[in-house]
Scaffold this active site. Structure first.
Site, PDB file in Angstrom:
ATOM      1  CG  ASP A   1      41.420  22.455  21.293  1.00 11.52           C
ATOM      2  OD1 ASP A   1      40.999  23.475  20.737  1.00 11.52           O
ATOM      3  OD2 ASP A   1      41.944  21.507  20.693  1.00 11.52           O
TER       4      ASP A   1
ATOM      5  CE  LYS B   1      58.436  35.379  29.715  1.00 13.04           C
ATOM      6  NZ  LYS B   1      58.122  36.715  29.317  1.00 13.04           N
TER       7      LYS B   1
ATOM      8  CG  HIS C   1      57.419  39.158  32.308  1.00 10.73           C
ATOM      9  ND1 HIS C   1      58.164  38.191  32.956  1.00 10.73           N
ATOM     10  CD2 HIS C   1      58.243  39.711  31.389  1.00 10.73           C
ATOM     11  CE1 HIS C   1      59.393  38.190  32.472  1.00 10.73           C
ATOM     12  NE2 HIS C   1      59.481  39.093  31.524  1.00 10.73           N
TER      13      HIS C   1
END
Lengths: 229, 229
Positions: free
Chosen positions: B161, B156, B154
């Site tokens: 870099d 996000k 779940h």
């Protein structure tokens, strides 16, 4: 050799002064140490193993908890609870889905302690099975929900005493806490905290039922959601 | 009065040295200014109004875009794109649901530029209608998914870099970007960035198909998801 009453009072007085100064000095030292590391920054990952968190709810518990869960273990979930229960003045909560019983217990406890709790939640998820929103409202906690039915209030953040931000991917559900891969960040960084506090205020005012059409008055919504939730 | 070749070379040489020194000094000044404010911290809230973001994809565009959307407007979504497209070496992405076309375009562009892209996603949401995961895989981007079907991946978050963390409530879908109330935080704070980088590495290794049973080999999964996605 016995001490006169005057001498005893002198020693006690000096002792008290020394204690106060010592505590103040320790406080100062702690603040300095903390300032050198910058504001609090903590990252928690889930799922969190199930452990007993009873001691976090009952402050002066003199008997050990008899539940079969592991005791004395710190987990991501127990850390989340510690941060929430650290509220002394206010808790502003913006959460999409809220069905976790222990998190609900924590919010109800804060409310009982006199902490001003405000909750903004999603319209659809407010009334699903297991939602704790109804329980919060019944206890007298102010809850507002996203007014538009076409829009999801998808935030999952909390603001403790207008100082500590708790935010991440974690909805306040048992699945999220115990099964899902989730993250929660806790920080007192003012540059991060500030915008979330503003956003909360914006959502709180935008979803004030008093500003909306009569078909969804505060009263009607309260009754409806309290029954459903 | 004409300048001799020797004099001309002297002037050009001094000019070049002055230019280099000037650029170095400006760089130093920028770093000092930035350091005084601490690492990057930016908070974006959604929904984001629809504006033209074409200029972010095409770097040396000499003609103005003719689309009917507003131009030259900065939004939460355009800021998110700017941060993603700032990747020069690597992009590690951990996202539950990914169907947003412009975000997919950004990831494909980074891959084309030679940026090493790694994606971890949810098992169920990988193959839903509109998912961009198949498109990424077809382009040769490494995608892994949560192996357990009982667990949702779940998160996000994205790591640019290995230095910049992008995290929040926002799934990479059009509804999330254009309709929902969502938040995204962008920070280069090492104390926040570090744990997310470790978590990504942990998930990347835990979901390596090579370590799992033959019924879900990398090859089989790739074929399946490319067809579905």
């Amino acid at each position: 050799m016995s001490m006169s009453f005057k001498e005893l009072m002198k020693v006690l007085g000096l002792g008290a002064v020394a204690l106060v100064l010592g505590v103040e000095w320790l406080n100062w030292l702690m603040r300095r140490l903390r300032d050198s590391r910058g504001p609090l920054k903590e990252v928690l990952f889930f799922p969190s193993p199930q452990v007993c968190v009873e001691h976090l709810f009952i402050r002066h518990k003199h008997f050990p908890c008899a539940c079969p869960l592991p005791h004395g273990v710190e987990t991501s979930f127990s850390r989340l609870l510690v941060h929430l229960l650290s509220a002394r003045m206010s808790l502003d909560l913006c959460v999409f889905s809220f069905s976790h019983m222990e998190l609900s217990r924590a919010i109800l406890l804060l409310h009982k302690w006199g902490v001003v709790v405000r909750v903004v939640t999603d319209r659809d998820y407010m009334t699903i099975t297991g939602s704790q929103i109804g329980a919060l409202r019944k206890a007298g906690i102010c809850v507002r929900h996203e007014m538009s039915s076409a829009v999801h209030m998808h935030h999952k953040f909390a603001l403790v005493d207008g100082r500590k931000l708790i935010t991440g991917s974690l909805n306040w559900t048992l699945t999220a806490v115990q099964s899902n891969k989730e993250n929660v960040m806790v920080t007192e960084e003012p540059e991060l905290m500030g915008p979330y506090q503003q956003e909360f205020q914006k959502l709180w005012e935008a979803n004030d039922p008093a500003n909306h059409k009569p078909q969804c008055t505060n009263e009607q919504l309260n009754i409806k959601t309290c029954k459903d939730g």
